[in-house]
Design a protein around this motif. Sequence first.
Motif, mmCIF file in Angstrom:
data_model
loop_
_atom_site.group_PDB
_atom_site.id
_atom_site.type_symbol
_atom_site.label_atom_id
_atom_site.label_comp_id
_atom_site.label_asym_id
_atom_site.label_seq_id
_atom_site.Cartn_x
_atom_site.Cartn_y
_atom_site.Cartn_z
ATOM 1 N N ASP A 90 0.867 -1.169 0.000
ATOM 2 C CA ASP A 90 0.000 0.000 0.000
ATOM 3 C C ASP A 90 0.910 1.227 0.000
ATOM 4 N N GLY A 91 0.725 2.075 -1.026
ATOM 5 C CA GLY A 91 1.650 3.191 -1.213
ATOM 6 C C GLY A 91 2.538 2.897 -2.416
ATOM 7 N N THR A 92 1.958 2.270 -3.420
ATOM 8 C CA THR A 92 2.733 1.867 -4.608
ATOM 9 C C THR A 92 3.393 3.054 -5.296
ATOM 10 N N ARG A 165 -9.602 8.769 -11.411
ATOM 11 C CA ARG A 165 -10.476 8.530 -10.257
ATOM 12 C C ARG A 165 -11.643 9.513 -10.265
ATOM 13 N N GLY A 189 0.053 9.136 1.187
ATOM 14 C CA GLY A 189 0.054 8.169 0.087
ATOM 15 C C GLY A 189 -0.016 6.698 0.457
ATOM 16 N N GLU A 208 -11.013 9.560 3.228
ATOM 17 C CA GLU A 208 -10.770 9.325 1.791
ATOM 18 C C GLU A 208 -11.975 8.577 1.229
HETATM 19 C C1 IPD Z 1 -3.435 3.521 -2.669
HETATM 20 C C2 IPD Z 1 -2.956 4.192 -1.407
HETATM 21 C C3 IPD Z 1 -3.249 5.687 -1.455
HETATM 22 C C4 IPD Z 1 -4.692 5.983 -1.716
HETATM 23 C C5 IPD Z 1 -5.172 5.275 -2.969
HETATM 24 C C6 IPD Z 1 -4.910 3.776 -2.873
HETATM 25 P P1 IPD Z 1 -2.075 1.378 -3.539
HETATM 26 O O1 IPD Z 1 -3.225 2.115 -2.627
HETATM 27 O O2 IPD Z 1 -3.593 3.655 -0.269
HETATM 28 O O3 IPD Z 1 -2.885 6.331 -0.255
HETATM 29 O O4 IPD Z 1 -4.868 7.372 -1.870
HETATM 30 O O5 IPD Z 1 -6.545 5.519 -3.121
HETATM 31 O O6 IPD Z 1 -5.335 3.146 -4.058
HETATM 32 O O7 IPD Z 1 -2.526 1.500 -4.969
HETATM 33 O O8 IPD Z 1 -0.807 2.066 -3.281
HETATM 34 O O9 IPD Z 1 -2.126 -0.031 -3.039
#
Ligand code: IPD
Length: 272
Positions: A90-92, A165, A189, A208
Amino acid sequence: MQHRSPIINVMTSAARKASRRLLRDFGEVENLQVSKKGPADFVSNADIKAEETLRRELEKARPDFGFLLEEGGIVEGKDKDNRWIIDPLDGTLNFLHGIPHFSISIAHECRGRLLAGIIYDPVRDEMFMAERGIGAFVNDRRLRVSARNKLDEAVLATGIPFLGRKHHPATLNMLESVMTNTAGIRRFGSAALDLAYVAAGRYEGFWESDLKPWDIAAGLVIVMEAGGLVTELTGGPDILATGNVLATNDVLHEPITKLLRTAIKENKNSPS
Ligand code: IPD
Ligand code: CA
Ligand code: CA
């Protein structure tokens, strides 16, 4: 956590194992920043490898559980009651850019109820974890949401929707409403770490919209067990189904919900 339960031990050791390679890959990504091709393929491979390690380790310990995996989707287990909900990275976008802020998130769900969660930040070696009724911890320290009760002293984190998005105008409304009434907004992020930080009292709230179950499942348990409140943005209960989340300390939930509600009312196509 002083005496970790077997299920928490299973989750934390799987996360630690997956994180070793993730950290090595992160070192490599930092080198790839300057190459023309960029690290995108390499990162998606790192993500898949981390998920494979998590699945393998968890299957060794609980062979019958099912899975909800970000990359692999739904995997039915023999045991129809229990499953793991997993985001291997998470935070790719941070990872891809060499920004050291990302996590592994694992939740245990039983009959649709979230029972336990761990979120691991391998860069800082912070293991956030919680189990229903037992409390929330980071490494060996108990977690408690912040005690700040004034909006003008509150720091809130959020996620800003990017290219492709929904809800860009609604987000701008919410940002305006929150930034003019609080001490500040952060966008780090990793939604999983954002929730962990609310539990740790590092900020007073996080909101969010349009998140996925694997972004938030573990974090929801951790915030609740740290004494925080989690709802949809305007207070509803269907967080996992809608992907809209507001997590706060216990005292600021109502004023923050009010701020978001006002912002959302001004925009017809808003999330709830
Ligand atoms: C994301 C992260 C990010 C958030 C995005 C997610 P990912 O997940 O959690 O902070 O703002 O909506 O999609 O793609 O890095 O696993
Ligand atoms: Ca995610
Ligand atoms: Ca991910």
